[in-house]
Design a protein around this motif. Structure first.
Motif, PDB file in Angstrom:
ATOM      1  N   MET A 152     -20.290 -98.710 -47.611  1.00  0.00           N
ATOM      2  CA  MET A 152     -19.614 -99.923 -48.048  1.00  0.00           C
ATOM      3  C   MET A 152     -20.532-100.681 -49.018  1.00  0.00           C
ATOM      4  O   MET A 152     -21.686-100.929 -48.709  1.00  0.00           O
ATOM      5  N   PRO A 153     -20.016-101.065 -50.188  1.00  0.00           N
ATOM      6  CA  PRO A 153     -20.825-101.791 -51.171  1.00  0.00           C
ATOM      7  C   PRO A 153     -21.262-103.158 -50.642  1.00  0.00           C
ATOM      8  O   PRO A 153     -20.563-103.798 -49.858  1.00  0.00           O
ATOM      9  N   ALA A 154     -22.405-103.586 -51.090  1.00  0.00           N
ATOM     10  CA  ALA A 154     -22.944-104.891 -50.696  1.00  0.00           C
ATOM     11  C   ALA A 154     -22.267-106.006 -51.485  1.00  0.00           C
ATOM     12  O   ALA A 154     -21.647-105.774 -52.522  1.00  0.00           O
ATOM     13  N   ARG A 155     -22.425-107.218 -50.985  1.00  0.00           N
ATOM     14  CA  ARG A 155     -21.988-108.418 -51.693  1.00  0.00           C
ATOM     15  C   ARG A 155     -23.237-109.245 -51.984  1.00  0.00           C
ATOM     16  O   ARG A 155     -24.167-109.276 -51.190  1.00  0.00           O
ATOM     17  N   ARG A 190     -24.756-103.571 -63.475  1.00  0.00           N
ATOM     18  CA  ARG A 190     -25.247-102.211 -63.190  1.00  0.00           C
ATOM     19  C   ARG A 190     -24.934-101.807 -61.754  1.00  0.00           C
ATOM     20  O   ARG A 190     -24.499-100.689 -61.495  1.00  0.00           O
ATOM     21  N   ALA A 191     -25.177-102.724 -60.819  1.00  0.00           N
ATOM     22  CA  ALA A 191     -24.928-102.411 -59.406  1.00  0.00           C
ATOM     23  C   ALA A 191     -23.440-102.217 -59.133  1.00  0.00           C
ATOM     24  O   ALA A 191     -23.060-101.354 -58.339  1.00  0.00           O
ATOM     25  N   ARG A 192     -22.601-102.996 -59.786  1.00  0.00           N
ATOM     26  CA  ARG A 192     -21.152-102.813 -59.609  1.00  0.00           C
ATOM     27  C   ARG A 192     -20.696-101.491 -60.211  1.00  0.00           C
ATOM     28  O   ARG A 192     -19.845-100.802 -59.656  1.00  0.00           O
ATOM     29  N   THR A 193     -21.266-101.131 -61.358  1.00  0.00           N
ATOM     30  CA  THR A 193     -20.902 -99.883 -62.035  1.00  0.00           C
ATOM     31  C   THR A 193     -21.231 -98.669 -61.175  1.00  0.00           C
ATOM     32  O   THR A 193     -20.485 -97.689 -61.168  1.00  0.00           O
ATOM     33  N   THR A 194     -22.327 -98.734 -60.448  1.00  0.00           N
ATOM     34  CA  THR A 194     -22.736 -97.603 -59.605  1.00  0.00           C
ATOM     35  C   THR A 194     -22.095 -97.650 -58.225  1.00  0.00           C
ATOM     36  O   THR A 194     -22.333 -96.763 -57.409  1.00  0.00           O
ATOM     37  N   GLY A 195     -21.316 -98.696 -57.957  1.00  0.00           N
ATOM     38  CA  GLY A 195     -20.636 -98.797 -56.672  1.00  0.00           C
ATOM     39  C   GLY A 195     -21.494 -99.372 -55.556  1.00  0.00           C
ATOM     40  O   GLY A 195     -21.084 -99.372 -54.402  1.00  0.00           O
ATOM     41  N   GLU A 196     -22.684 -99.868 -55.898  1.00  0.00           N
ATOM     42  CA  GLU A 196     -23.572-100.437 -54.886  1.00  0.00           C
ATOM     43  C   GLU A 196     -23.222-101.884 -54.543  1.00  0.00           C
ATOM     44  O   GLU A 196     -23.664-102.400 -53.520  1.00  0.00           O
ATOM     45  N   LEU A 197     -22.456-102.529 -55.403  1.00  0.00           N
ATOM     46  CA  LEU A 197     -22.142-103.945 -55.241  1.00  0.00           C
ATOM     47  C   LEU A 197     -20.656-104.149 -55.466  1.00  0.00           C
ATOM     48  O   LEU A 197     -20.087-103.626 -56.427  1.00  0.00           O
ATOM     49  N   SER A 198     -20.030-104.912 -54.569  1.00  0.00           N
ATOM     50  CA  SER A 198     -18.595-105.131 -54.709  1.00  0.00           C
ATOM     51  C   SER A 198     -18.258-106.538 -55.203  1.00  0.00           C
ATOM     52  O   SER A 198     -17.214-106.745 -55.811  1.00  0.00           O
ATOM     53  N   GLU A 199     -19.133-107.488 -54.954  1.00  0.00           N
ATOM     54  CA  GLU A 199     -18.781-108.882 -55.223  1.00  0.00           C
ATOM     55  C   GLU A 199     -20.044-109.667 -55.545  1.00  0.00           C
ATOM     56  O   GLU A 199     -21.100-109.438 -54.958  1.00  0.00           O
ATOM     57  N   VAL A 200     -19.923-110.604 -56.492  1.00  0.00           N
ATOM     58  CA  VAL A 200     -21.051-111.449 -56.871  1.00  0.00           C
ATOM     59  C   VAL A 200     -20.569-112.892 -56.943  1.00  0.00           C
ATOM     60  O   VAL A 200     -19.515-113.170 -57.513  1.00  0.00           O
TER      61      VAL A 200
END
Length: 71
Positions: free
Chosen positions: A1-4, A32-42
């Motif tokens: 699950m991606p981080a927020r 960059r983190a969203r593009t790699t799927g590591e981050l879902s929300e900022v």
């Protein structure tokens, strides 16, 4: 699950260029983190703790707009 990610920047009579560069750096890292799927929300909160005579010296919305344009 991606981080927020939730970040807060608290300023006191900030240097506009430094604030713009800081927001741009955060925006680029988040992208960059969203593009790699590591981050879902900022979420970013900008807090101006400057004295009243400096109120409005730096427009947070303008800082974000300029930072995003630098990407």
């Amino acid at each position: 699950m991606p981080a927020r990610l939730s970040a807060a920047i608290v300023t006191y009579r900030p240097d506009p260029k430094l604030l713009r560069n800081t927001v741009a750096s955060l925006a680029n890292a988040a992208l960059r983190a969203r593009t790699t799927g590591e981050l879902s929300e900022v979420a970013l909160v900008l807090v101006d703790n400057g004295p009243p005579e400096f109120e409005g010296a730096v427009d947070p919305a303008k800082a974000v707009e300029l930072a995003l344009a630098l990407r």
